[in-house]
Write a protein that holds these residues in place. Structure first.
Motif, PDB file in Angstrom:
ATOM      1  N   ILE A 254       0.831  -1.203   0.000  1.00 11.69           N
ATOM      2  CA  ILE A 254       0.000   0.000   0.000  1.00 11.69           C
ATOM      3  C   ILE A 254       0.864   1.251   0.000  1.00 11.69           C
ATOM      4  O   ILE A 254       0.582   2.219  -0.730  1.00 11.69           O
ATOM      5  CB  ILE A 254      -0.942   0.002   1.216  1.00 11.69           C
ATOM      6  N   ALA A 255       1.932   1.247   0.776  1.00 14.43           N
ATOM      7  CA  ALA A 255       2.823   2.409   0.815  1.00 14.43           C
ATOM      8  C   ALA A 255       3.408   2.693  -0.561  1.00 14.43           C
ATOM      9  O   ALA A 255       3.513   3.860  -0.983  1.00 14.43           O
ATOM     10  CB  ALA A 255       3.930   2.189   1.846  1.00 14.43           C
ATOM     11  N   ALA A 256       3.787   1.633  -1.283  1.00 19.50           N
ATOM     12  CA  ALA A 256       4.342   1.817  -2.623  1.00 19.50           C
ATOM     13  C   ALA A 256       3.260   2.276  -3.600  1.00 19.50           C
ATOM     14  O   ALA A 256       3.487   3.148  -4.444  1.00 19.50           O
ATOM     15  CB  ALA A 256       4.973   0.516  -3.101  1.00 19.50           C
ATOM     16  N   MET A 257       2.068   1.704  -3.505  1.00 20.75           N
ATOM     17  CA  MET A 257       0.970   2.103  -4.383  1.00 20.75           C
ATOM     18  C   MET A 257       0.625   3.574  -4.206  1.00 20.75           C
ATOM     19  O   MET A 257       0.326   4.287  -5.168  1.00 20.75           O
ATOM     20  CB  MET A 257      -0.274   1.242  -4.089  1.00 20.75           C
ATOM     21  N   GLU A 258       0.664   4.043  -2.974  1.00 23.66           N
ATOM     22  CA  GLU A 258       0.287   5.428  -2.678  1.00 23.66           C
ATOM     23  C   GLU A 258       1.451   6.399  -2.807  1.00 23.66           C
ATOM     24  O   GLU A 258       1.258   7.621  -2.739  1.00 23.66           O
ATOM     25  CB  GLU A 258      -0.307   5.514  -1.270  1.00 23.66           C
ATOM     26  N   GLY A 259       2.671   5.889  -2.968  1.00 21.75           N
ATOM     27  CA  GLY A 259       3.838   6.764  -3.103  1.00 21.75           C
ATOM     28  C   GLY A 259       4.289   7.384  -1.798  1.00 21.75           C
ATOM     29  O   GLY A 259       4.911   8.455  -1.785  1.00 21.75           O
ATOM     30  N   HIS A 260       4.019   6.709  -0.672  1.00 19.26           N
ATOM     31  CA  HIS A 260       4.397   7.240   0.640  1.00 19.26           C
ATOM     32  C   HIS A 260       5.740   6.655   1.070  1.00 19.26           C
ATOM     33  O   HIS A 260       5.849   5.449   1.296  1.00 19.26           O
ATOM     34  CB  HIS A 260       3.332   6.897   1.685  1.00 19.26           C
ATOM     35  N   PHE A 261       6.726   7.499   1.170  1.00 21.01           N
ATOM     36  CA  PHE A 261       8.012   7.079   1.724  1.00 21.01           C
ATOM     37  C   PHE A 261       8.073   7.344   3.223  1.00 21.01           C
ATOM     38  O   PHE A 261       8.741   6.623   3.958  1.00 21.01           O
ATOM     39  CB  PHE A 261       9.161   7.797   1.011  1.00 21.01           C
ATOM     40  N   ASP A 262       7.388   8.370   3.678  1.00 23.43           N
ATOM     41  CA  ASP A 262       7.366   8.723   5.094  1.00 23.43           C
ATOM     42  C   ASP A 262       6.025   8.337   5.704  1.00 23.43           C
ATOM     43  O   ASP A 262       4.980   8.365   5.033  1.00 23.43           O
ATOM     44  CB  ASP A 262       7.596  10.225   5.275  1.00 23.43           C
ATOM     45  N   ASN A 276      10.828   8.656  -6.559  1.00 24.10           N
ATOM     46  CA  ASN A 276      12.283   8.732  -6.595  1.00 24.10           C
ATOM     47  C   ASN A 276      12.794   7.802  -5.508  1.00 24.10           C
ATOM     48  O   ASN A 276      12.975   8.225  -4.355  1.00 24.10           O
ATOM     49  CB  ASN A 276      12.739  10.171  -6.374  1.00 24.10           C
ATOM     50  N   ALA A 277      13.000   6.530  -5.862  1.00 24.35           N
ATOM     51  CA  ALA A 277      13.405   5.539  -4.872  1.00 24.35           C
ATOM     52  C   ALA A 277      14.793   5.827  -4.329  1.00 24.35           C
ATOM     53  O   ALA A 277      15.071   5.549  -3.145  1.00 24.35           O
ATOM     54  CB  ALA A 277      13.356   4.140  -5.495  1.00 24.35           C
ATOM     55  N   ALA A 278      15.681   6.360  -5.157  1.00 22.96           N
ATOM     56  CA  ALA A 278      17.050   6.639  -4.706  1.00 22.96           C
ATOM     57  C   ALA A 278      17.063   7.688  -3.595  1.00 22.96           C
ATOM     58  O   ALA A 278      17.783   7.563  -2.599  1.00 22.96           O
ATOM     59  CB  ALA A 278      17.904   7.091  -5.882  1.00 22.96           C
ATOM     60  N   GLU A 279      16.268   8.751  -3.762  1.00 31.34           N
ATOM     61  CA  GLU A 279      16.211   9.830  -2.767  1.00 31.34           C
ATOM     62  C   GLU A 279      15.088   9.616  -1.755  1.00 31.34           C
ATOM     63  O   GLU A 279      14.916  10.427  -0.844  1.00 31.34           O
ATOM     64  CB  GLU A 279      16.017  11.172  -3.468  1.00 31.34           C
ATOM     65  N   GLU A 280      14.316   8.559  -1.937  1.00 29.41           N
ATOM     66  CA  GLU A 280      13.214   8.209  -1.036  1.00 29.41           C
ATOM     67  C   GLU A 280      12.220   9.361  -0.880  1.00 29.41           C
ATOM     68  O   GLU A 280      11.901   9.805   0.227  1.00 29.41           O
ATOM     69  CB  GLU A 280      13.739   7.764   0.334  1.00 29.41           C
ATOM     70  N   ARG A 281      11.717   9.825  -2.013  1.00 29.73           N
ATOM     71  CA  ARG A 281      10.704  10.883  -1.988  1.00 29.73           C
ATOM     72  C   ARG A 281       9.877  10.804  -3.266  1.00 29.73           C
ATOM     73  O   ARG A 281      10.253  10.135  -4.232  1.00 29.73           O
ATOM     74  CB  ARG A 281      11.353  12.260  -1.853  1.00 29.73           C
ATOM     75  N   LEU A 282       8.746  11.504  -3.247  1.00 32.27           N
ATOM     76  CA  LEU A 282       7.874  11.591  -4.410  1.00 32.27           C
ATOM     77  C   LEU A 282       8.031  12.977  -5.011  1.00 32.27           C
ATOM     78  O   LEU A 282       7.602  13.976  -4.422  1.00 32.27           O
ATOM     79  CB  LEU A 282       6.411  11.336  -4.002  1.00 32.27           C
ATOM     80  N   ASP A 283       8.675  13.059  -6.162  1.00 31.61           N
ATOM     81  CA  ASP A 283       8.912  14.344  -6.814  1.00 31.61           C
ATOM     82  C   ASP A 283       7.652  14.828  -7.520  1.00 31.61           C
ATOM     83  O   ASP A 283       6.851  14.021  -8.016  1.00 31.61           O
ATOM     84  CB  ASP A 283      10.055  14.214  -7.830  1.00 31.61           C
ATOM     85  N   TYR A 284       7.495  16.145  -7.571  1.00 30.78           N
ATOM     86  CA  TYR A 284       6.382  16.795  -8.274  1.00 30.78           C
ATOM     87  C   TYR A 284       5.028  16.270  -7.797  1.00 30.78           C
ATOM     88  O   TYR A 284       4.101  16.069  -8.587  1.00 30.78           O
ATOM     89  CB  TYR A 284       6.502  16.616  -9.791  1.00 30.78           C
TER      90      TYR A 284
END
Length: 467
Positions: A254-262, A276-284
């Motif tokens: 679910i976290a990956a589907m929703e784009g939640h790193f935090d 952005n898996a390398a920087e652990e964030r969702l850009d734009y």
């Protein structure tokens, strides 16, 4: 072949073959039920239009069913060639269920399929209707067992591990009706019905756009729009329950589907972003505050865990999941909107005259297949890095096989699949372009054609020998 290892190629091969395979069962499950409905309506009302539609779609069903069977056989062999370790460890659990699928579903379908296709004038309308029901029930049973197998891999239950590392059954009921199975079964069956509805609707829309449309074209379009209007909203609700179940058992998915790193309290619903898996964030990121928590936890400030809660090696691929999930949901919402538009046109007495609706439904014809593929990608990629969630990794499941052998068979599959199933799909589309006629013919001669063996020769008058 030096660029990829055997594991990557084996995963690519299974992904390729299952992507081709899944679209045919999704279509045949829904189409078998549609044929049963048409047969029932013909018997109940005596209207020839339902019989014409039955004759029309049963030929297309026969082709789709055949391609589904052939494409499915290949995957079974891959368990032995590319995933022998997985087969060894899970065989005591999954092997019997795969056998039940063959015995209770495939044999049932195959046994009554010939009667449904060729037997109307031999067994009579009522027994023929029973055969059609059995084919539809067989497709349901096939989905039942295959989804039970897949769901156990997602949410394993009712098992123990023996001294050699194999999963063994301790409770068959818990294995079959594992925690995610009911949600996955309902979600897949509704997806199959919607897939068929939009193919049938697109066929009717195309035929009406080409001309005024005959009664059969109008009837199939009307029935498809009723299905879209009723089933698409139900699918949204079923998907919500499935999401809640997934959040409970597979929160990393679910976290990956929703784009939640935090981890969030009152998590937003991200409509758009670039993971952005390398920087652990969702850009734009473009999101709606608190809506993610409200949908998934049914609480305004509910907590949703982010991917940082898991080690990187235990996280599923974020980008693939993020976009496949949005494609599936976006198409589901579009189907709901088509259903609403059709209700408005029906209320205004313009269902058969609204060319804008007809063009939209024609464009949405493949939408069900795309949504099913996106849903399966979400389900299967979200299970990574495991084959049996939390217990057996994909890397532990692969056969000790060389990469060139897997790569060579993958290339062969690509060539054969595009040629064989491309030709079959092209032929089905050709059949759909032709509008049904009032006296729609059955399959040639309404009986099997003698293709091989001994051909009867003319009787000869030989003295002393009985003819």
């Amino acid at each position: 072949m030096e660029t990829f290892d055997a594991l990557t190629l084996a995963r690519a091969q299974f992904a390729f073959t299952i992507s081709f395979h899944i679209v045919f069962p999704a279509f045949s499950i829904g189409l078998a039920s549609y044929l049963a409905v048409l047969n029932a309506l013909w018997l109940a009302t005596g209207r020839k239009v339902y019989f014409s539609l039955f004759q029309y779609w049963k030929k297309i069903f026969a082709i789709a069913f055949g391609m589904g069977v052939v494409s499915g056989l290949v995957m079974s062999y891959q368990f032995g060639t590319n995933w022998s370790v997985f087969s060894d460890k899970t065989g005591p659990v999954l092997g019997p269920m795969m056998g039940y699928e063959v015995l209770s579903a495939f044999f049932l379908e195959a046994g009554f399929l010939g009667i449904m296709l060729f037997g109307l004038h031999r067994v009579g309308p009522r027994l023929h209707f029973l055969a059609t029901l059995m084919v539809a029930f067989g497709t349901f049973m096939s989905a039942f067992w295959i989804l039970s197998v897949n769901s156990w891999m997602q949410t394993p239950a009712g098992y123990a591990v023996n001294e050699v590392g194999q999963f063994i059954v301790t409770d068959w009921f818990a294995v079959i009706f594992n925690p995610s199975f009911p949600y996955r079964l309902v979600h897949m069956l509704l997806a199959a019905y919607l897939t068929t509805a939009f193919v049938v609707g697109a066929t009717g829309a195309y035929q009406m756009l080409k001309g005024p449309g005959n009664p059969a074209s109008k009837t199939m379009f009307s029935m498809a729009m009723w299905m879209a209007a009723i089933v698409a909203p139900i699918q949204i609700v079923a998907g919500d329950f499935h999401g809640l179940n997934t959040l409970h058992h597979q929160p990393a998915k679910i976290a990956a589907m929703e784009g939640h790193f935090d981890t969030h309290q009152g998590a937003p619903l991200y409509l758009f972003g670039i993971p952005n898996a390398a920087e652990e964030r969702l850009d734009y990121a473009v999101g709606i505050p608190h809506l993610g928590s409200l949908i998934l936890t049914h609480e305004y400030n509910g907590e949703l865990k982010g991917l940082k809660e898991w080690p990187k090696e235990e996280r599923p691929p974020v980008a693939i999941l993020f976009w496949s999930f949005r494609i599936m949901v976006g198409l589901g919402v579009a189907m709901v909107l088509v259903g609403v538009w059709s209700l408005l046109s029906r209320w205004r007495k313009r269902l058969y005259l609204d060319r804008g609706l007809h063009r939209l439904v024609l464009a949405m014809g493949p939408a069900g297949f795309v949504a099913v593929l996106a849903g399966w990608i979400t389900t299967e990629v979200g299970r990574q890095p495991y084959t049996v969630y939390g217990l057996l990794t994909t890397a532990q499941s692969v056969s000790p096989i060389a990469a060139p052998a897997v790569g060579a068979s993958l290339i062969a599959f690509i060539i054969v699949y595009f040629g064989l199933f491309g030709a079959g799909t092209f032929y089905m589309v050709r059949l759909m372009k032709k509008a049904p006629v009032r006296e729609e013919p059955g399959l040639p001669h309404d009986q099997p054609i003698r293709a091989a063996g001994i051909t009867p020769a003319p009787t000869l008058d030989v003295p002393g020998v009985a003819p």
